[in-house]
Design an enzyme around this catalytic site. Structure first.
Site, PDB file in Angstrom:
ATOM      1  N   ASP A 153       0.838  -1.195   0.000  1.00 48.98           N
ATOM      2  CA  ASP A 153       0.000   0.000   0.000  1.00 48.98           C
ATOM      3  C   ASP A 153       0.871   1.242   0.000  1.00 48.98           C
ATOM      4  O   ASP A 153       2.053   1.189   0.357  1.00 48.98           O
ATOM      5  CB  ASP A 153      -0.907   0.020   1.242  1.00 48.98           C
ATOM      6  CG  ASP A 153      -0.088  -0.011   2.536  1.00 48.98           C
ATOM      7  OD1 ASP A 153       0.229   1.068   3.066  1.00 48.98           O
ATOM      8  OD2 ASP A 153       0.260  -1.125   2.993  1.00 48.98           O
ATOM      9  N   ASP A 172       1.320   4.601   2.021  1.00 53.78           N
ATOM     10  CA  ASP A 172       0.959   4.942   3.382  1.00 53.78           C
ATOM     11  C   ASP A 172       0.023   6.151   3.420  1.00 53.78           C
ATOM     12  O   ASP A 172      -0.109   6.901   2.446  1.00 53.78           O
ATOM     13  CB  ASP A 172       2.220   5.192   4.218  1.00 53.78           C
ATOM     14  CG  ASP A 172       2.015   4.813   5.668  1.00 53.78           C
ATOM     15  OD1 ASP A 172       1.482   3.718   5.918  1.00 53.78           O
ATOM     16  OD2 ASP A 172       2.372   5.615   6.553  1.00 53.78           O
TER      17      ASP A 172
END
Length: 257
Positions: free
Chosen positions: A200, A202
């Protein structure tokens, strides 16, 4: 049966040795390990596998029995540890699916026991937290060689302000399990390297709702075949006679026996 090489599986990597020949439950002075350790063969090498979070993700990052895990692997003859993990990216250029071999760590944990040396005047060199020979074996198979990984306490993800602050320091990855694992490995004079899979962007890097655990697990699962391939090729590239400085620390392990 002993194994000179170990893989500590991170979030989403709970099994690795399809042809495991033994399962070992190891008693340690620090309690039970996250799960029984399986032993088998990968690329012609004897390998031990231990899922960091347990077989069913029973342990959150701050409750993983790090000392027991490393101690048990050491007692089985392990001298080289590959530690795949899920990470968030603090750099938009390192998007989900990117595999990175970090070269530096920053410790932002707060409550974990981070040493085996509970007494005595002991100091351990840790300027370069990862084994150079293991990094050299893994880096050609990764997308990025070198990055600084900041390890946060968890189990919560970062606020946007924290994420932006980490990025402003020049740190590229954020994780919850890289410490004290790497430091404990160094205390036991084990070679240790992390192989980080970006799951991902952040919270401070990407607009939206922030990071969610389900999204992390889905991204890890989607990239698990490639991560497994990288691990297998890295194990094949490790030379048993490789020289490094990980076992050359001047601290004495005899007090831990």
């Amino acid at each position: 049966m002993t194994a000179p090489i170990a893989v500590i599986g991170g979030t989403g990597l709970y099994r690795f040795l399809d042809g495991a020949t033994q399962t070992r439950t190891v008693e340690t002075p620090y309690g039970a390990t996250s799960a029984p350790i399986t032993l088998g063969e990968v690329a012609g090498r004897q390998v031990a596998f231990l899922p960091r979070h347990g077989l069913h993700h029973e342990f959150s990052p701050h409750t993983v029995p790090y000392r027991a895990n490393l101690w048990a692997l050491h007692s089985l003859g392990v001298r080289k540890v590959l530690a795949p993990c899920a990470v968030g990216s603090l750099d938009p250029a390192l998007g989900p699916g990117t595999i990175v071999v970090p070269d530096q760590l920053v410790d932002r944990t707060t409550s974990r026991t981070s040493t085996y040396f509970d007494g005595g005047g002991v100091h351990v060199s840790f300027a370069d937290p990862y084994c150079p020979t293991l990094r050299a074996a893994a880096a050609p198979r990764a997308d990025r060689d070198g990055a600084t990984m900041v390890v946060i306490e968890g189990p919560r993800f970062s606020t946007r302000a924290e994420s932006r602050w980490y990025a402003a320091q020049g740190w590229e990855l954020v994780n919850m399990t890289g410490l004290p694992e790497a430091a404990l490995a160094r205390e036991l004079k084990l070679c240790y390297a992390s192989i980080a899979l970006v799951t991902d962007l952040d919270a401070g890097i990407e607009a939206g709702e922030g990071v969610h655990a389900d999204d992390v697990l889905q991204q890890f699962a989607a990239n698990l075949p490639r991560l497994t391939e990288v691990l297998t090729e890295t194990i094949a590239a490790i030379s048993p006679g490789d020289e490094c400085t990980c076992a050359a620390g001047d601290h004495d392990l005899s007090s831990l026996q």
